[in-house]
Design a protein around this motif. Structure first.
Motif, PDB file in Angstrom:
ATOM      1  N   THR A 278       0.819  -1.206   0.000  1.00  0.00           N
ATOM      2  CA  THR A 278       0.000   0.000   0.000  1.00  0.00           C
ATOM      3  C   THR A 278       0.855   1.260   0.000  1.00  0.00           C
ATOM      4  OG1 THR A 278      -1.586  -1.229   1.285  1.00  0.00           O
ATOM      5  CG2 THR A 278      -1.851   1.152   1.233  1.00  0.00           C
ATOM      6  N   GLY A 283      -0.042  -0.227  -4.047  1.00  0.00           N
ATOM      7  CA  GLY A 283      -1.295  -0.891  -3.700  1.00  0.00           C
ATOM      8  C   GLY A 283      -1.804  -1.779  -4.810  1.00  0.00           C
ATOM      9  N   TRP A 284      -3.059  -1.495  -5.230  1.00  0.00           N
ATOM     10  CA  TRP A 284      -3.658  -2.359  -6.255  1.00  0.00           C
ATOM     11  C   TRP A 284      -3.355  -1.880  -7.661  1.00  0.00           C
ATOM     12  CZ3 TRP A 284      -6.394   1.425  -8.388  1.00  0.00           C
ATOM     13  CH2 TRP A 284      -6.950   2.400  -7.539  1.00  0.00           C
ATOM     14  N   TYR A 297      -7.619  -6.213  -7.647  1.00  0.00           N
ATOM     15  CA  TYR A 297      -7.286  -7.118  -6.545  1.00  0.00           C
ATOM     16  C   TYR A 297      -6.257  -8.142  -7.000  1.00  0.00           C
ATOM     17  CZ  TYR A 297     -11.141  -9.351  -9.005  1.00  0.00           C
ATOM     18  OH  TYR A 297     -11.954  -9.838  -9.964  1.00  0.00           O
ATOM     19  N   PHE A 300      -2.958  -6.633  -6.374  1.00  0.00           N
ATOM     20  CA  PHE A 300      -2.611  -6.614  -4.945  1.00  0.00           C
ATOM     21  C   PHE A 300      -2.096  -7.977  -4.513  1.00  0.00           C
ATOM     22  CE2 PHE A 300      -3.450  -7.232  -0.489  1.00  0.00           C
ATOM     23  CZ  PHE A 300      -2.928  -6.084   0.061  1.00  0.00           C
TER      24      PHE A 300
END
Ligand code: SF4
Ligand code: SF4
Lengths: 391, 198, 164
Positions: A278, A283-284, A297, A300
């Motif tokens: 993050t 992050g993603w 996702y 991630f």
């Protein structure tokens, strides 16, 4: 289409929520997120145990577990069944209530941190303003759980292990938090969602992750080192050093409670990795602008798996530190470097973009690193050991 | 430079990791039940009773002299002498063990029984997968389970077996050379050895 | 409703911290009280203070107490309830402090002021005011803490050199 794929879990949640009465919707929504997180990360835990054991085997030129199921993939199932059916032993002189509470507090505290991790676009369980603060507050409870476990067992080894663990976690919490502050400064927010948002842009095909700046890279490395120490993993696994204090604070735990400790440790490690992603690894966000079609996702979890693999690799490589080495490293290297990194990051923000900024930023970090490194190495010069009695 | 050693170490472990997928020689593990290493000749684990000929019970070399029973340090051998006699390999009349039990779980593989046996009737086996699901009866091996042919002995310990065979053949030859007057003398020493056992 | 639950929780924790015999149990009960306080802050919408409360009190202060306790004494817990010799005076002092505080709050302008719509307190607001209005205290505190940190590291280093 890609949009729906990306948001499929969010949409699913909304679909389910739509069927419930409005008054319970907030609670219901939180419960749904919590269940999803529990299931996903518990599965990841099971997967990681087998991957770690197989990976460590390969690092040591062994096969690793390969008996249960195809390629040994059902090993976690066997382990789980075994730990469930084992006898739960509470030592006679142990403090029963505290002894029982400790693993529960540990696991709950370890899971709490996930509430603020953005697992994908719009996929943060609760998007808090002070998300980062929440994360560290939750993880600071882990220390207490470890103390409870070590003290309530009434065992010298477990108490020693707990003391080691707490001393280590407190020492490394300082550089851990200091290194996150660089990212907070860059994003201008304590909210994890906002920190990720500020890294989602691209120049050309290259992403704007913080790790691709001098201070970000240094911060990432510092964060990961401190994070490994924080989650008591090798090479910082003195609290459970088998060779000297048997298993540290969970010597006296067996069966399912032991499994809970194991789970809590891995969950904590995933949480730290997730936070590193993050804060520094976008992050993603997809690693290249032409890869944004894959769901957020996915990125991630891909990054999470890469980081976990890194940790396994480190575990396979480095021997365990000694207590004084551990403390020296924390206070004489990690802490000064984190402070210098903070300084470098603020300089970076106040110099106009361009080559100058890169050069200054790199020098500000590299020179102190080299100097500190030289200082540390000099004080640790190894001499040839002379044996008085042998040969 | 600080951290250089760590990078070197990481490179080394990575080489091991990928190497273990590429070259089979790196993986030293023997996948036990499927793959087995040949046992060294001196391997020993648990005694067995040697028999000559085809009948596993009639051909037993053991004469129930009970020396091994007395010498066994953990006392895991139990022998009951027979009441009748039968001829041994030379043709001499000898007792034979009516009951010969060894407790697998107690035997400590010391080979003392083998050393003391004057008749080369008991030898060490190298089979080691002896576990059973029954920890009482299953681990108490009787005469029938203990008996193994001489050819098996030759198989697992060729050198010792050849030596033993040679010795026995020599003894037999000597006995045959001495010829007839053996029948009466052979039983003299037997009864008193029985009285000392309890 | 939630206030009542949290308040009962907090007060129970505090009472337990006073009355339990085993010191470690007292600390754990104190942690419960701290957590309850943090819950109260959160309920009032003060996220920053709430989380800081847990981070500082549960994560640091409780651990500090535990360390101090384990490093100083190792008595078995006392078998009977003990009362400190000066308990009458100390409870009088406690009551007096409570009365004075309550009285001053009731008579001050805070109570009389009509309740204004509460501004949304975000972490950003806190940061802004810390960096503008309260920048001097913040800097002084920061300097003090950093000096303490550096000092601690220096002392530790010197001790080690002396040991050699
Ligand atoms: S090997 Fe040793 S312990 Fe085993 S039966 Fe023979 S004498 Fe007894
Ligand atoms: S010493 Fe040899 S002959 Fe005598 S009882 Fe034992 S095995 Fe049989």
């Amino acid at each position: 289409m890609t949009e729906t794929m990306d948001q499929i879990f969010v949409l699913l949640k909304h679909r389910i929520l739509a069927h419930s009465p409005v008054s319970v919707q907030p609670i219901f929504s939180a419960a749904l997120s919590a269940i999803a997180i529990l299931v996903v990360f518990a599965t990841l835990f099971a997967l990681t145990t087998i991957l770690e054991r197989k990976g460590l085997g390969r690092f040591q030129n062994r096969y690793g577990p390969n008996r249960v199921g195809p390629f040994g993939l059902l090993q976690p199932l066997a382990d789980g069944l075994k730990s469930l059916t084992k006898e739960d032993i509470v030592p006679h002189s142990a403090d029963g209530v505290v002894h029982m509470l400790a693993p529960i507090v540990l696991v709950v505290a370890a899971f709490l941190g996930y509430a603020v991790l953005p697992l994908g676009r719009n996929m943060t369980a609760i998007n808090l303003d002070a998300g980062l603060l929440y994360f560290f507050a939750a993880s600071s409870v882990v220390e207490l759980a470890i103390f409870m476990a070590g003290w309530s067992s009434r065992n010298k080894y477990s108490l020693l292990g707990a003391m080691r663990a707490i001393a280590q976690m407190i020492s490394y919490e300082v550089p851990l938090i200091l290194s996150t502050i660089t990212a907070v400064m860059a994003a201008g927010s304590l909210s994890t969602g906002a920190i990720v948002e500020s890294q989602t842009g691209y120049s050309g095909i290259w992403p704007h992750w913080f790790v691709f700046t001098p201070w970000g890279f240094a911060g990432f490395v510092l964060f990961m080192i401190a994070g490994i120490a924080e989650s008591n993993r090798s090479p910082f696994d003195l609290p459970e050093g088998e060779s000297e204090i048997i298993a540290g604070y969970f010597v006296e735990y067996s069966g399912f409670k032991f499994a809970l400790f194991f789970l809590g440790e891995y969950i904590g490690m995933f949480a730290i990795c997730g936070l590193a992603i993050t804060l520094f690894l976008g992050g993603w966000a997809a690693p290249f602008s032409f890869l944004t079609w894959a769901p957020s996702y996915f990125w991630f979890f891909a990054k999470l798996l890469v980081l976990i693999a890194m940790l396994i690799w480190v575990r396979a490589t480095l021997p365990r530190l000694r207590m004084d080495q551990l403390m020296n490293f924390a206070w004489k290297f990690m802490l000064p470097m984190a402070l210098i990194n903070l300084f470098a990051a603020s300089t970076w923000h106040f110099t106009p973009p361009g080559a100058i900024r890169w050069i200054v930023g790199t020098i500000l970090i590299a020179v102190p690193y080299l100097l500190l490194g030289r200082g540390l190495m000099q004080s640790n010069k190894l001499e040839k050991r002379t044996y008085r009695f042998a040969d | 430079m600080l951290g250089e050693g760590i990078l070197k170490g990481l490179a080394e472990t990575a080489r091991n990791f990928f190497g273990s997928f590429v070259s089979k020689e790196r993986l030293t593990t023997v996948q036990f039940p499927e793959e087995r290493l040949p046992q060294p000749e001196a391997a020993r684990n648990f005694p067995f009773l040697v028999y000559d000929g085809d009948d596993s019970q009639a051909g037993l070399r053991c004469v129930a002299c009970q020396i091994c029973e007395k010498e066994c340090p953990p006392k895991c051998i139990f022998i009951q002498k027979s009441s009748d006699k039968k001829p041994d390999y030379i043709g001499k009349q000898q007792f034979y063990p009516a009951v010969f039990n060894i407790d697998v779980s107690v035997c400590m593989s010391c080979q003392i029984c083998v050393e003391v046996c004057p008749f080369d009737a008991i030898e060490m086996d190298n089979a080691f997968e002896l576990s059973t699901t029954d920890r009482f009866r299953g681990l108490l091996w009787s005469r029938e389970q203990l008996a193994k042919p001489n050819s098996y002995f030759h198989n697992i310990h060729p050198a010792t077996a050849a030596e033993v065979d040679e010795r026995l053949a020599e003894a037999k030859a000597r006995a045959e050379a001495k010829a007839k007057p053996t029948v009466a003398a052979s039983t003299t020493s037997q009864p008193d050895s029985q009285t000392t056992t309890s | 409703m939630s206030f009542a639950i949290i308040a009962v929780f907090t007060v129970a924790g505090a009472l337990a911290a006073m009355t339990l015999r085993n010191l470690v149990h007292c600390v754990l009960a104190l942690v419960v009280a701290f957590t309850g306080l943090a819950g109260l802050y959160l309920q009032l919408g003060a996220q920053f203070v709430g989380f800081a409360q847990i981070l500082v009190y549960v994560g640091a202060v409780a651990i500090l107490i535990v360390f101090a306790m384990l490093l100083t004494q190792s008595h078995e817990p006392l078998a009977h309830l003990t009362v400190a010799p000066g308990w009458v005076t100390s409870s009088l002092v406690a009551v007096a402090v409570f009365v004075i505080l309550a009285w001053s709050i009731r008579s001050s302008a805070v109570g009389a002021r009509s309740i204004q719509p509460r501004p949304e307190i975000t972490v950003r607001n806190i940061g802004d005011s810390l960096m503008s209005q309260f920048v001097v205290p913040l800097e002084v505190t920061g300097l003090l803490l950093t000096a303490a940190l550096v000092g601690a590291v220096t002392i530790a280093m010197r001790e080690q050199r002396m040991n050699r």
